[in-house]
Design a protein around this motif. Structure first.
Motif: not given
Length: 559
Positions: A13-14, A3, A6-10, A54
């Motif tokens: 955000r979802r 992770s 950026a992946s955690r923010r995605a 993800h």
């Protein structure tokens, strides 16, 4: 892959941008607070589903380390007083890792933390707790509720990771560990009756669903909000029971001190909006899918059917309601309210995934795209089944654009009738051909047509044949029979609808949507009961709708 920020923010955000993700649960329901383990159970279900979806998230330990827990009030579960060396959040994460691996003793956890100093640092341990400290923490510091939640959370994480194809340290149990068991729950599974399993699982499912619904009445109301949902369930238990008469009977049958009057009940529902009802329904459907998807017998990839249904013909004055009380599907001179749904069909449990009203001016393309997008948010879809009401090249193109296959019967126009006559002359049962359907602007949709001779047809002309369209192999047309699941579902759903003569569109739509929810609860409970009893799932229910709804009635404090 690991992770990244950026992946955690995605992921988050979802969660923030998807309306039916109520996360964290305590912000969306007055039944939960920051210390509620039931609320945390909802949170881990939702977060783990999105997290492991993800591509960068391939570690269950990574999930544990990055699960945001700052909002959780662990003090309510800390039986120690005064200063302690290790904080509750770090210890909770450590014991969650122990549960994920299935280690029976704390020694294995100590060794693991010593062998992986990076993991120790991410858990915010300055030093590794020794075995005796961990043992005392589990036995004396953690409350029983928190210990049970550690097991629940670990199982949820394992199931969600395994479903997403992520490597897991051990095979997850695919049936729920039962909490708060009664005396008969100590009996072996094979000694318990279907009704005992139904009672327990109906209670469990009701606790999942109830927090979703809200009338937004504010605080300090004398009648508890759940009394309104209990009354609506009560109305669904009795065919053709209207709110006024039902409220009087409900007041007698219920164990609640205060219950709503019929006119108050209707007024509160009329204050809702169609969009709010749909949002609550989609959240409830999401929770039902999450619960049933924990079983191996729930097929997350499968077929869905989209269709419309109508209320009984409307015989009163529809002045001012012409956009809502529209023509019938059979195009007679009658008028009726119409609703559209999308439902799982085929080998999966037939849950209704979304509902919407049909108004004058709504195109079939708009309806299909709306319901299809909702379904794809909840489950993995590979095939869409619809009747000839949806025979449109633009609808077929919209389905294909989403990477899905379809089977839809085609209305017979001049060319299809001529071809059917030729097949009849040749005494040919089947015929397959490719066809390009014009979309406009020199664009075309490519499909396959298959003519099939009907068995035992009374027709002597081209009517002996049906024509189907598909963008899959011609053999996919055999799946069309699964579409009848949605028709059978409508028959049950209409039994669960409260009676009304009101022309209020919101009230009418809510009655239909709530009936769809009662139907889905019944079918979800039936799946869970079958899995507990036999380890498998057969399409024919072993639990009757009346059994499930009667138990749901008892769970809500009636009878």
């Amino acid at each position: 892959m690991v992770s990244t920020p950026a992946s955690r923010r995605a992921v988050f955000r979802r969660l923030a941008q998807t309306s039916f993700y109520a996360w964290p649960a305590y912000t969306d329901s007055p039944l939960y607070d920051r210390s509620s383990t039931d609320g945390l159970a909802e949170d881990v279900h939702i977060l783990a589903s999105v997290w492991f979806d993800h591509d960068a998230h391939e570690s269950v330990e990574g999930f544990v380390c990055h699960w945001p827990l700052a909002y959780v009030e662990f003090d309510a579960h800390d039986r120690y007083a005064g200063h302690t060396r290790y904080d509750m959040e770090s210890l909770f994460r450590a014991f969650l890792i122990k549960a994920l691996h299935g280690w029976a003793h704390e020694t294995a956890l100590v060794t693991h933390l010593e062998n992986y100093p990076d993991l120790r640092q991410r858990l915010d341990f300055q030093t590794v707790p020794d075995q005796s400290t961990l043992w005392r923490t589990w036995q004396y510091r953690f409350t029983n509720d928190l210990r049970e939640f550690v097991a629940t959370a670990a199982r949820t994480i394992l199931v969600k990771a395994d479903t997403a194809g992520v490597a897991v340290p051990r095979e997850p149990e695919r049936t729920r560990s039962r909490r708060g068991q009664s005396d008969h729950d100590d009996a072996p599974a094979e000694d318990r009756t279907p009704l005992e399993w139904t009672s327990e699982l109906t209670d469990h499912v009701a606790q999942i669903i109830r927090p979703v619904f809200s009338l937004d009445r504010g605080r300090g109301c004398e009648i508890h909000e759940n009394a309104f949902w209990d009354l609506q369930t009560y109305l669904g238990l009795h065919e053709n029971l209207a709110a006024n008469e039902g409220a009087r009977s409900f007041a007698v049958d219920s164990t609640r001190e205060r219950t709503p009057l019929g006119h108050n009940h209707r007024a509160r529902i009329r204050d809702l909006s169609v969009d709010r009802i749909r949002e609550m329904y989609r959240t409830a459907a999401s929770r039902l899918v999450d619960r049933t998807a924990d079983t191996r017998e729930f097929f997350r990839a499968g077929s869905i059917a989209i269709d419309t249904t109508e209320a009984d013909p409307f015989t009163g004055d529809r002045t001012g309601h012409e956009a809502e009380i529209i023509g019938t599907k059979e195009q007679t001179d009658e008028y009726a309210y119409q609703w559209a749904t999308v439902q799982l069909v085929g080998d999966s449990v037939p849950l209704v995934l979304d509902v919407r009203p049909v108004r004058k001016g709504d195109t079939r393309l708009e309806i299909v795209e709306d319901l299809l997008d909702s379904a794809m948010d909840l489950v993995s879809v590979d095939r869409v089944l619809m009747d000839r009401e949806f025979d449109s090249q633009h609808i077929l193109e919209a389905i294909a654009d989403r990477g899905l296959t379809y089977v839809v019967p085609k209305r017979m126009q001049t060319s299809e009738k001529a071809q059917a006559k030729r097949l009849l002359q040749r005494d040919q049962d089947r015929y397959t051909t490719d066809r390009k359907l014009h979309l406009g602007n020199n664009e075309w949709h490519e499909t396959t047509l298959q003519y099939r001779r009907k068995q035992n047809s009374n027709r002597t002309d081209y009517g002996q044949y049906a024509v189907f369209m598909t963008n899959a192999s011609p053999g996919a047309i055999a799946d069309y029979g699964k579409r009848w699941d949605i028709e059978r579902g409508y028959k049950s759903i209409k039994r669960f609808m409260a009676a009304t003569t009101s022309k209020n569109f919101v009230l009418r739509f809510f009655y239909f949507a709530f009936a769809c929810l009662l139907y889905s609860i019944w079918r979800a409970v039936d799946l869970l009961v079958q899995v507990e009893l036999s380890g498998g799932y057969e399409r024919e229910p072993v639990v009757t709708a009346q059994n499930t709804l009667t138990l749901l009635r008892k769970e809500t404090g009636i009878g």
